[in-house]
Design a protein around this motif. Sequence first.
Motif, mmCIF file in Angstrom:
data_model
loop_
_atom_site.group_PDB
_atom_site.id
_atom_site.type_symbol
_atom_site.label_atom_id
_atom_site.label_comp_id
_atom_site.label_asym_id
_atom_site.label_seq_id
_atom_site.Cartn_x
_atom_site.Cartn_y
_atom_site.Cartn_z
ATOM 1 N N PRO A 170 48.740 45.858 0.081
ATOM 2 C CA PRO A 170 49.218 46.844 1.071
ATOM 3 C C PRO A 170 49.536 46.146 2.393
ATOM 4 C CG PRO A 170 46.849 47.094 0.677
ATOM 5 C CD PRO A 170 47.331 46.071 -0.279
ATOM 6 N N THR A 171 50.651 46.542 2.974
ATOM 7 C CA THR A 171 51.065 45.945 4.243
ATOM 8 C C THR A 171 50.601 46.799 5.424
ATOM 9 O OG1 THR A 171 53.135 47.121 4.071
ATOM 10 C CG2 THR A 171 53.101 44.863 3.236
ATOM 11 N N GLN A 172 50.137 47.994 5.151
ATOM 12 C CA GLN A 172 49.663 48.873 6.229
ATOM 13 C C GLN A 172 48.217 49.221 5.966
ATOM 14 O OE1 GLN A 172 52.295 52.227 6.331
ATOM 15 N NE2 GLN A 172 53.687 51.131 7.680
ATOM 16 N N PRO A 173 47.496 49.623 7.000
ATOM 17 C CA PRO A 173 46.116 50.048 6.744
ATOM 18 C C PRO A 173 46.122 51.202 5.747
ATOM 19 C CG PRO A 173 46.817 50.709 8.960
ATOM 20 C CD PRO A 173 47.883 49.805 8.398
ATOM 21 N N PRO A 174 45.143 51.264 4.859
ATOM 22 C CA PRO A 174 45.164 52.333 3.858
ATOM 23 C C PRO A 174 45.016 53.696 4.525
ATOM 24 C CG PRO A 174 43.060 51.163 3.813
ATOM 25 C CD PRO A 174 43.933 50.429 4.779
ATOM 26 N N LEU A 175 45.625 54.696 3.925
ATOM 27 C CA LEU A 175 45.524 56.058 4.459
ATOM 28 C C LEU A 175 44.124 56.613 4.212
ATOM 29 C CD1 LEU A 175 48.903 57.545 3.180
ATOM 30 C CD2 LEU A 175 48.373 56.620 5.440
ATOM 31 N N LYS A 176 43.733 57.511 5.063
ATOM 32 C CA LYS A 176 42.486 58.246 4.868
ATOM 33 C C LYS A 176 42.547 58.939 3.495
ATOM 34 C CE LYS A 176 40.200 62.394 6.562
ATOM 35 N NZ LYS A 176 40.479 63.641 7.300
ATOM 36 N N GLU A 177 41.492 58.808 2.719
ATOM 37 C CA GLU A 177 41.477 59.442 1.397
ATOM 38 C C GLU A 177 40.286 60.357 1.234
ATOM 39 O OE1 GLU A 177 43.573 56.323 -1.722
ATOM 40 O OE2 GLU A 177 41.890 57.600 -2.309
ATOM 41 N N SER A 178 40.478 61.423 0.510
ATOM 42 C CA SER A 178 39.323 62.263 0.173
ATOM 43 C C SER A 178 39.473 62.748 -1.257
ATOM 44 C CB SER A 178 39.229 63.446 1.136
ATOM 45 O OG SER A 178 40.394 64.226 1.060
ATOM 46 N N LYS A 179 38.350 63.089 -1.844
ATOM 47 C CA LYS A 179 38.358 63.617 -3.208
ATOM 48 C C LYS A 179 37.857 65.050 -3.202
ATOM 49 C CE LYS A 179 37.884 59.314 -5.711
ATOM 50 N NZ LYS A 179 37.060 58.437 -6.553
ATOM 51 N N VAL A 180 38.559 65.882 -3.927
ATOM 52 C CA VAL A 180 38.099 67.268 -4.063
ATOM 53 C C VAL A 180 38.269 67.675 -5.523
ATOM 54 C CG1 VAL A 180 38.681 67.991 -1.713
ATOM 55 C CG2 VAL A 180 40.385 68.228 -3.525
ATOM 56 N N ASP A 181 37.492 68.680 -5.908
ATOM 57 C CA ASP A 181 37.679 69.195 -7.264
ATOM 58 C C ASP A 181 39.006 69.933 -7.370
ATOM 59 O OD1 ASP A 181 35.295 68.140 -8.148
ATOM 60 O OD2 ASP A 181 34.134 69.928 -7.647
ATOM 61 N N VAL A 182 39.265 70.784 -6.384
ATOM 62 C CA VAL A 182 40.488 71.597 -6.437
ATOM 63 C C VAL A 182 41.165 71.592 -5.074
ATOM 64 C CG1 VAL A 182 41.462 73.865 -6.952
ATOM 65 C CG2 VAL A 182 39.417 73.105 -8.179
ATOM 66 N N LEU A 183 42.467 71.374 -5.089
ATOM 67 C CA LEU A 183 43.277 71.517 -3.880
ATOM 68 C C LEU A 183 44.156 72.756 -4.053
ATOM 69 C CD1 LEU A 183 44.525 70.445 -1.169
ATOM 70 C CD2 LEU A 183 46.201 69.223 -2.595
ATOM 71 N N ILE A 184 44.045 73.677 -3.109
ATOM 72 C CA ILE A 184 44.910 74.865 -3.122
ATOM 73 C C ILE A 184 45.972 74.684 -2.059
ATOM 74 C CG2 ILE A 184 45.027 77.370 -2.822
ATOM 75 C CD1 ILE A 184 41.994 77.456 -3.426
ATOM 76 N N VAL A 185 47.230 74.758 -2.457
ATOM 77 C CA VAL A 185 48.342 74.614 -1.517
ATOM 78 C C VAL A 185 48.927 75.992 -1.251
ATOM 79 C CG1 VAL A 185 50.577 73.541 -1.079
ATOM 80 C CG2 VAL A 185 48.848 72.311 -2.424
ATOM 81 N N GLY A 186 48.729 76.495 -0.042
ATOM 82 C CA GLY A 186 49.331 77.772 0.326
ATOM 83 C C GLY A 186 48.317 78.890 0.477
ATOM 84 N N ALA A 187 48.263 79.477 1.683
ATOM 85 C CA ALA A 187 47.284 80.506 1.988
ATOM 86 C C ALA A 187 47.932 81.877 2.045
ATOM 87 C CB ALA A 187 46.552 80.188 3.294
ATOM 88 N N GLY A 188 48.416 82.318 0.908
ATOM 89 C CA GLY A 188 48.851 83.706 0.750
ATOM 90 C C GLY A 188 47.874 84.385 -0.184
ATOM 91 N N PRO A 189 48.204 85.580 -0.669
ATOM 92 C CA PRO A 189 47.268 86.300 -1.540
ATOM 93 C C PRO A 189 46.796 85.481 -2.746
ATOM 94 C CG PRO A 189 49.014 87.767 -0.826
ATOM 95 C CD PRO A 189 49.381 86.403 -0.320
ATOM 96 N N ASP A 225 47.439 75.066 4.315
ATOM 97 C CA ASP A 225 48.675 75.835 4.520
ATOM 98 C C ASP A 225 49.523 75.116 5.557
ATOM 99 O OD1 ASP A 225 49.820 78.682 3.756
ATOM 100 O OD2 ASP A 225 50.282 78.351 5.879
ATOM 101 N N LYS A 226 50.827 75.265 5.413
ATOM 102 C CA LYS A 226 51.707 74.485 6.275
ATOM 103 C C LYS A 226 51.979 75.137 7.620
ATOM 104 C CE LYS A 226 55.984 76.234 4.187
ATOM 105 N NZ LYS A 226 57.152 75.889 3.362
ATOM 106 N N ARG A 227 51.668 76.435 7.726
ATOM 107 C CA ARG A 227 51.905 77.115 9.001
ATOM 108 C C ARG A 227 50.685 76.951 9.909
ATOM 109 N NH1 ARG A 227 57.349 79.010 9.088
ATOM 110 N NH2 ARG A 227 57.811 79.593 6.954
ATOM 111 N N SER A 228 50.925 76.963 11.194
ATOM 112 C CA SER A 228 49.800 76.809 12.124
ATOM 113 C C SER A 228 49.039 78.111 12.300
ATOM 114 C CB SER A 228 50.295 76.313 13.474
ATOM 115 O OG SER A 228 51.216 77.237 14.017
ATOM 116 N N THR A 229 49.685 79.236 11.995
ATOM 117 C CA THR A 229 48.997 80.514 12.098
ATOM 118 C C THR A 229 49.388 81.348 10.887
ATOM 119 O OG1 THR A 229 50.865 81.412 13.304
ATOM 120 C CG2 THR A 229 49.012 80.630 14.622
ATOM 121 N N LYS A 230 48.633 82.387 10.670
ATOM 122 C CA LYS A 230 48.980 83.329 9.613
ATOM 123 C C LYS A 230 50.386 83.852 9.812
ATOM 124 C CE LYS A 230 44.843 85.998 8.536
ATOM 125 N NZ LYS A 230 44.459 87.410 8.409
ATOM 126 N N ILE A 231 51.112 84.024 8.753
ATOM 127 C CA ILE A 231 52.437 84.622 8.846
ATOM 128 C C ILE A 231 52.697 85.340 7.540
ATOM 129 C CG2 ILE A 231 53.495 82.500 8.009
ATOM 130 C CD1 ILE A 231 55.921 83.169 9.613
#
Lengths: 670, 670
Positions: free
Chosen positions: A4-23, A43-49
């Motif tokens: 790697p030519t750049q410092p490694p990115l911060k990494e984390s491990k999770v059991d489940v990743l949920i993408v998107g905070a709608g119903p 979620d990609k928005r900074s506030t609920k929408i």
Amino acid sequence: MAVPTQPPLKESKVDVLIVGAGPAGYMAALWLARLGINTKFIDKRSTKIFTGQADGLQPRVLEVFETFGFVDRALKEVAVGYEACFYEPHPETGRIRRVDKIPEGVPGISRFNGSVIHQGRIETWLSDAIEEFSGGKIAVERPFLPESLEIGGDEEYPVKVVLRKLPDDKAGPEQFGHKVQNGLYRQFEGDQNQQNGVDSQEDSLEVVRAKYVLGCDGAHSWVRKQLGIEHKGETTDYVWGVLDIVPVTDFPDIRKRCSIHSKDGGSIMVIPRENGIVRLYIQLREGAQHEDQDPVTPIISAAGEKEKPGKKGVRVDRTKLTAEHILATAQNIFQPYSLEVAEMHWFTAYQIGQRVATSFQKDERVFIAGDACHTHSPKAGQGMNVSMMDTFNLAWKVAYVVKGLARPSILSTYESERRAVAEELIAYDQRLSRLFSSKPGEIATEEFRAVIDRGSAFTTGCTVDYASSLLMDKPADAAAERYASPLATGLAIGMRLPDAKMIMQSDARPWFLNQRLLSTGQFRLLIFMGDYASVPALRAQMDGIGAFLAEPANSLQKLRDDGVLQTLLIHASRQDKVEWDDFPAVFRPRDERGVMDYWLVMADSGPSWHDDKTGEAYEKYGISKDVGAVVVLRPDGYVAKVAEPTVDGVKDIWKWLGRFVVGLESGATL
Amino acid sequence: MAVPTQPPLKESKVDVLIVGAGPAGYMAALWLARLGINTKFIDKRSTKIFTGQADGLQPRVLEVFETFGFVDRALKEVAVGYEACFYEPHPETGRIRRVDKIPEGVPGISRFNGSVIHQGRIETWLSDAIEEFSGGKIAVERPFLPESLEIGGDEEYPVKVVLRKLPDDKAGPEQFGHKVQNGLYRQFEGDQNQQNGVDSQEDSLEVVRAKYVLGCDGAHSWVRKQLGIEHKGETTDYVWGVLDIVPVTDFPDIRKRCSIHSKDGGSIMVIPRENGIVRLYIQLREGAQHEDQDPVTPIISAAGEKEKPGKKGVRVDRTKLTAEHILATAQNIFQPYSLEVAEMHWFTAYQIGQRVATSFQKDERVFIAGDACHTHSPKAGQGMNVSMMDTFNLAWKVAYVVKGLARPSILSTYESERRAVAEELIAYDQRLSRLFSSKPGEIATEEFRAVIDRGSAFTTGCTVDYASSLLMDKPADAAAERYASPLATGLAIGMRLPDAKMIMQSDARPWFLNQRLLSTGQFRLLIFMGDYASVPALRAQMDGIGAFLAEPANSLQKLRDDGVLQTLLIHASRQDKVEWDDFPAVFRPRDERGVMDYWLVMADSGPSWHDDKTGEAYEKYGISKDVGAVVVLRPDGYVAKVAEPTVDGVKDIWKWLGRFVVGLESGATL
């Protein structure tokens, strides 16, 4: 291997990743929080929408809310639909007048009726419950934009997702120029980033390695696109407006659900809401015209799907997509009734797009749910409900596999079960949209109401019937038919357990069964022992089952200890005529301190001192009081199997569970 | 006039000062918060403490909680009593066994059953509601010790109270040496200060000038002592212990309310509680002996009243007032059933003291309520309930006077109404205590159960019947009898309105009437217009009342505008057979923007599409569907007057209201 030519990115491990905070995302997070799964929720928005700004709650979803303990919050706030009215033009005057009045929904199908409230409130209840169940560990992290997704490599955490943390000011929604809140959003910078790829701010990137990823990211679903899944279907040329207003009107049925067909002005659906608000869906007839192959000005469709230039489409005069124009159209349809506005809370306009994703998952590691799988018109009030029920179906299965309790093969049932629901939904929406967008006279009132009637059952959410599968013990050829065991003719295997009121044996308190079937993640054996006090054979069978379940070597006992299985005894002798000591110790278990569990034995009927409508469960479920039955419920409350109330019946259930439950290999200790 | 030699103390003015944050104080604060009254609420302890540690909630109190919007919190947490069992010694073996089983409470008297939960939870619900209604303005201020109280001087704020702010470390409770939380408190320094007068820390004093002071400061009530009111009655020589435990037992009815009389060991009452806890009241026979005129070792009585040395009293062997001794006594009584303890949450011991204050107020400016007025044994589970209902009766009257809406003369009805309840309570407690403390054989089981049966109705809280007064329009000589108008033979004037399920006319939603009768401070005219669709005279009367109420010069109209009066129309024609436009505009009023109120017209019966038990109100209330009636409800939900549903009937109500409502002088615009 490359250095790697750049410092490694911060990494984390999770059991489940949920993408998107709608119903869909919230319901997934709720289940996973309840079951103690290590979950990241972004979620990609900074506030609920609310691009969808849904507002309808099916009876079935309210039942599910009850199993998570917060339906009471809903019941205090919602508007509830009890009556539906139909308005048609008078043949002579042409003015609308009521031609019929019917019950809204299906009386008696559930303890709850279809209800309506702002999506934001619903997400608040879910969010509060997620916080409570997870002890604050699971909450939406914003604004995070996923940038890449790869499956493979690591065996335990095979899904690698790179996330970009956005500065808050880039993630705010910008509304289409109008002072009233509305659903006409411009693309926001986050979307552009997703399209244009990673920019130079490497330091804001991080890597998440997940066992499973749930794409609950809406009609535009980035996850779906990463998986190369097509969203198949079509966008029609029907254009509709929506107004959320506090009306000033002399229309006498404004607090009922109404379908209004005018002579020349188009159609309206009236949906009364909380706090004096009424939602109007208004057909915007003159707003649209065909212009094949021409670039179109984008408008936002039902679920936020954007028409791309160059496709066959619809030109919409954008200057007409104003609250004022939509209201003027409504006023015209409402004649001779007046319609003015005291408060306008929200408005939008949409085209009806009906699409279903060609697949709901990839490698059984990444799943999509909700609008990412299916988009349609909002008029049936189903989108938010079906989305929540998608992940209510999926997340417990994922949790079982993550915990090592079930084999991964159960995950295939998510798509097999939920695709059928999505397709039924689209078919219903197509029928409904055609009706509402038809010109007066094109479709007879009778046909119109027949479609509504048939749809009423579907829109309660209580008629979903999952097909035969690893998790549904019914003949494969029963897929398209209601299938019931002769032991419980009132219960369809594949459908949710209908509710009934019973009496707790230990303290004589009446309960609706659903109030006791909380979403704990447990499979449940409902052991209907019939009128054991009058039928000696049943008492012997009860004792036999009790002895069998209590055997230390019995791996069902281990499941009980693990909390994967709960055994409830529901008898049909009168609660006040039998004794607590009648019941085998396994139904009155003691903890390690010797404290007894008093809540596993219920009686169908009690002395009726308190005027409660009990004593109907056996009849409703079609179970003989002289024969009994064992009903297996999945963690999501669906009837999965029925067996006879004997040791053999329980062994049969054991074998069946052994097909997918780890460590319960069929027959191991039989 | 004397020249002050010290800098003046900090002074503040409030409409109402509440002294003491127990159930009576919290309920007073709740009402005053709801009605927007400027209130100061103080307590002398630095933290919550439960000298009474009450746990019972009457059905009536749950009804009241519903009108404040938080009964759902209660219903999710409480244990509910549905069955009561009686155990007696077997005539031969002498061992206890069940001899009878009866319903707990009075089936059908309320939608709620008597429920049990820790007092701390109840105070939390009240406290949260107070915060919500007052926008955070009203909250308990601690620790404040009142040091002097004077009435007179200032005309507007005639009550002057000097308060001392205590350092927190002086106001903590010190428990009688035991690691388990218990009710055996030592006197704390605050009490000493109150007895010894002001000390030298002048800078921590402040003056509160109040229009009204409510002394809700418990059995020791400092306010009562300042007013020179005697607490009359006696302390008996019965000594009882209380254990709150999670039991390990084979007693089969441990989740039911049980009365156990043993042969030689004494008596026990079993009260199942939340979270697997059971409360046991245990007769401690050998702990006490008569020693007239001797100093006695103080123990804490039911409501924390302390026996003073030198009085006729009881010597209690203090070494026996331990959890261990009380438990051993219980184990002996329970034989042949086992009783061990997995968790002990609390214990106490008390002597039964039965007292009623000789007056409940002074100058109608300072009032006492709750334990300050009446103390008794806790076994009937009434103390906390009657205390809350005291201030539920009082606080709205104080609010009306503070707001200038009613004449101060209404305040006298507090004592006239609540003294009768207190005396009935003491009489019941005396009967019950005698029974429970009797030796086996002294009292026949039949007599025992007869007392319990008669008491059941009283302990629901639903049978309270206020006598004739300025606020109760019934003959003075009907005081001791149930009195009903011939127009509404099922409703007793003086009693709370029983509940019934109805249908909202505008949207067909079923409601229990109590859910619509929120505690808003309004008097309500329930205008029962009968089956107006079938009876032309009734329709004419309805139109007449509508026209009369709508007259701008009509001061009833002004009351409606002020929110003091709400008019609800409840008809007996079928909801789906009549039209919204049938009803006079006054029942479908519009606000200044033109937005209609859709929630003032209800139908007794609907199409029953949804299986709801409606259509029973007219029958239950004894109102003819051909005649109708107007029922006047006070802000606390008690039926105060019944009139005929005509303009003359409404004028009669107007005249009656004019006796105490300011600006509604009888006949002014008639």
